[in-house]
Design a protein around this motif. Structure first.
Motif, PDB file in Angstrom:
ATOM      1  N   LEU A 160      72.148  40.884  -8.579  1.00  0.00           N
ATOM      2  CA  LEU A 160      73.575  41.187  -8.620  1.00  0.00           C
ATOM      3  C   LEU A 160      74.366  40.185  -7.782  1.00  0.00           C
ATOM      4  O   LEU A 160      75.415  39.700  -8.213  1.00  0.00           O
ATOM      5  CB  LEU A 160      73.824  42.612  -8.118  1.00  0.00           C
ATOM      6  CG  LEU A 160      73.444  43.731  -9.077  1.00  0.00           C
ATOM      7  CD1 LEU A 160      73.555  45.090  -8.379  1.00  0.00           C
ATOM      8  CD2 LEU A 160      74.314  43.710 -10.336  1.00  0.00           C
ATOM      9  N   VAL A 161      73.861  39.888  -6.583  1.00  0.00           N
ATOM     10  CA  VAL A 161      74.536  38.895  -5.749  1.00  0.00           C
ATOM     11  C   VAL A 161      74.565  37.549  -6.453  1.00  0.00           C
ATOM     12  O   VAL A 161      75.607  36.871  -6.509  1.00  0.00           O
ATOM     13  CB  VAL A 161      73.824  38.764  -4.381  1.00  0.00           C
ATOM     14  CG1 VAL A 161      74.378  37.562  -3.608  1.00  0.00           C
ATOM     15  CG2 VAL A 161      73.987  40.043  -3.575  1.00  0.00           C
ATOM     16  N   GLN A 162      73.442  37.151  -7.029  1.00  0.00           N
ATOM     17  CA  GLN A 162      73.361  35.859  -7.717  1.00  0.00           C
ATOM     18  C   GLN A 162      74.292  35.816  -8.910  1.00  0.00           C
ATOM     19  O   GLN A 162      74.946  34.797  -9.168  1.00  0.00           O
ATOM     20  CB  GLN A 162      71.912  35.612  -8.154  1.00  0.00           C
ATOM     21  CG  GLN A 162      71.709  34.251  -8.807  1.00  0.00           C
ATOM     22  CD  GLN A 162      70.251  33.933  -9.035  1.00  0.00           C
ATOM     23  OE1 GLN A 162      69.424  34.104  -8.146  1.00  0.00           O
ATOM     24  NE2 GLN A 162      69.914  33.464 -10.229  1.00  0.00           N
ATOM     25  N   LEU A 163      74.377  36.924  -9.649  1.00  0.00           N
ATOM     26  CA  LEU A 163      75.267  36.987 -10.810  1.00  0.00           C
ATOM     27  C   LEU A 163      76.715  36.731 -10.407  1.00  0.00           C
ATOM     28  O   LEU A 163      77.392  35.866 -10.984  1.00  0.00           O
ATOM     29  CB  LEU A 163      75.143  38.360 -11.478  1.00  0.00           C
ATOM     30  CG  LEU A 163      76.195  38.676 -12.554  1.00  0.00           C
ATOM     31  CD1 LEU A 163      76.008  37.792 -13.779  1.00  0.00           C
ATOM     32  CD2 LEU A 163      76.120  40.165 -12.942  1.00  0.00           C
ATOM     33  N   TYR A 164      77.190  37.460  -9.391  1.00  0.00           N
ATOM     34  CA  TYR A 164      78.610  37.382  -9.066  1.00  0.00           C
ATOM     35  C   TYR A 164      78.951  36.126  -8.273  1.00  0.00           C
ATOM     36  O   TYR A 164      80.074  35.609  -8.389  1.00  0.00           O
ATOM     37  CB  TYR A 164      79.056  38.661  -8.357  1.00  0.00           C
ATOM     38  CG  TYR A 164      79.095  39.812  -9.332  1.00  0.00           C
ATOM     39  CD1 TYR A 164      80.065  39.864 -10.327  1.00  0.00           C
ATOM     40  CD2 TYR A 164      78.122  40.809  -9.302  1.00  0.00           C
ATOM     41  CE1 TYR A 164      80.091  40.892 -11.256  1.00  0.00           C
ATOM     42  CE2 TYR A 164      78.143  41.846 -10.226  1.00  0.00           C
ATOM     43  CZ  TYR A 164      79.123  41.885 -11.208  1.00  0.00           C
ATOM     44  OH  TYR A 164      79.129  42.887 -12.139  1.00  0.00           O
ATOM     45  N   VAL A 165      77.999  35.603  -7.494  1.00  0.00           N
ATOM     46  CA  VAL A 165      78.223  34.290  -6.875  1.00  0.00           C
ATOM     47  C   VAL A 165      78.350  33.231  -7.970  1.00  0.00           C
ATOM     48  O   VAL A 165      79.239  32.371  -7.931  1.00  0.00           O
ATOM     49  CB  VAL A 165      77.081  33.937  -5.901  1.00  0.00           C
ATOM     50  CG1 VAL A 165      77.162  32.474  -5.480  1.00  0.00           C
ATOM     51  CG2 VAL A 165      77.135  34.831  -4.674  1.00  0.00           C
ATOM     52  N   GLY A 166      77.454  33.301  -8.956  1.00  0.00           N
ATOM     53  CA  GLY A 166      77.494  32.339 -10.054  1.00  0.00           C
ATOM     54  C   GLY A 166      78.794  32.401 -10.842  1.00  0.00           C
ATOM     55  O   GLY A 166      79.405  31.364 -11.134  1.00  0.00           O
TER      56      GLY A 166
END
Length: 219
Positions: free
Chosen positions: A30-36
């Motif tokens: 989830l963190v990686q998704l929204y950072v991306g």
């Protein structure tokens, strides 16, 4: 916003929306998704402010802004949901990443445009353009690698490939030439940045995607 098309697919799991949520490593993904997605919107804003040309879909989006009283980000969001309507006959299922892509990128693009001024110096505009391309590739690798489903435009391409039996290369080229030509006719921003993006985004994502693809339980 079509970063998946040149990326190596071997590590990406074909999961439905429920499986995506149950596949493990949820906090990291989830963190990686929204950072991306946040970085993707920022990269688009940098390329726009560099004013040296955009990628094909954003040429189309910028062309629309010349004829409607809408912000660039609003057009991106609206067109994302228009494209999602085309998923219905293709029997595509959107994931969390798909819906988030449709909303977050447009909002962050508008925020970037509101906070980052367009430079006058040519060398700084080149820096904006090149930084935008590299950041776009990194952002694409991050959100795709989180494995929450493709973006609206990526899913349109993969759905057409599956339903028509045509090659990814042919479908992608046809889609991008269509939106590029339409955007150009509408007055969209085409320039050296368009060429740089077209030549570099595939190789960059090809390198970065395996690094950021999260291996899931199903794998």
């Amino acid at each position: 916003m079509t970063a998946t098309s040149d990326a190596p697919p071997r590590q990406l799991a074909p999961l439905n929306p429920i499986q995506q949520l149950k596949a493990g490593h949820l906090p990291r993904r989830l963190v990686q998704l929204y950072v991306g997605l946040t970085l993707y919107g920022a990269s688009m804003g940098l390329m726009i402010q560099g004013n040296l040309g955009l990628d094909p879909w954003d040429v189309f989006h910028s062309g629309i802004t010349k004829h409607l009283p809408l912000s660039f980000g609003t057009v991106v969001i609206a067109m994302s949901f228009v494209v999602l309507l085309a998923w219905i006959p293709l029997r595509q299922w959107p994931g969390l990443g798909t819906i988030s892509n449709a909303i977050v990128i447009g909002l962050v693009t508008d925020l970037t445009l509101a906070t980052v001024d367009r430079p006058d110096a040519l060398w700084l505009r080149i820096v904006f353009m090149l930084s935008g391309v590299v950041l776009n590739a990194l952002a694409g690798a991050l959100y795709i690698g989180a494995q929450f489903g493709p973006g609206p435009r990526d899913g349109l391409m993969t759905g057409l490939v599956r339903r028509t039996g045509l090659s990814v290369r042919l479908v992608r080229t046809s889609l991008e030439l269509t939106v590029l030509a339409t955007g150009f006719l509408l007055g969209g921003s085409i320039g050296v940045g368009t060429v740089v993006y077209a030549l570099s985004i595939g190789p960059l994502v090809h390198i970065l995607l395996p690094i950021f693809t999260v291996r899931l339980k199903r794998e």
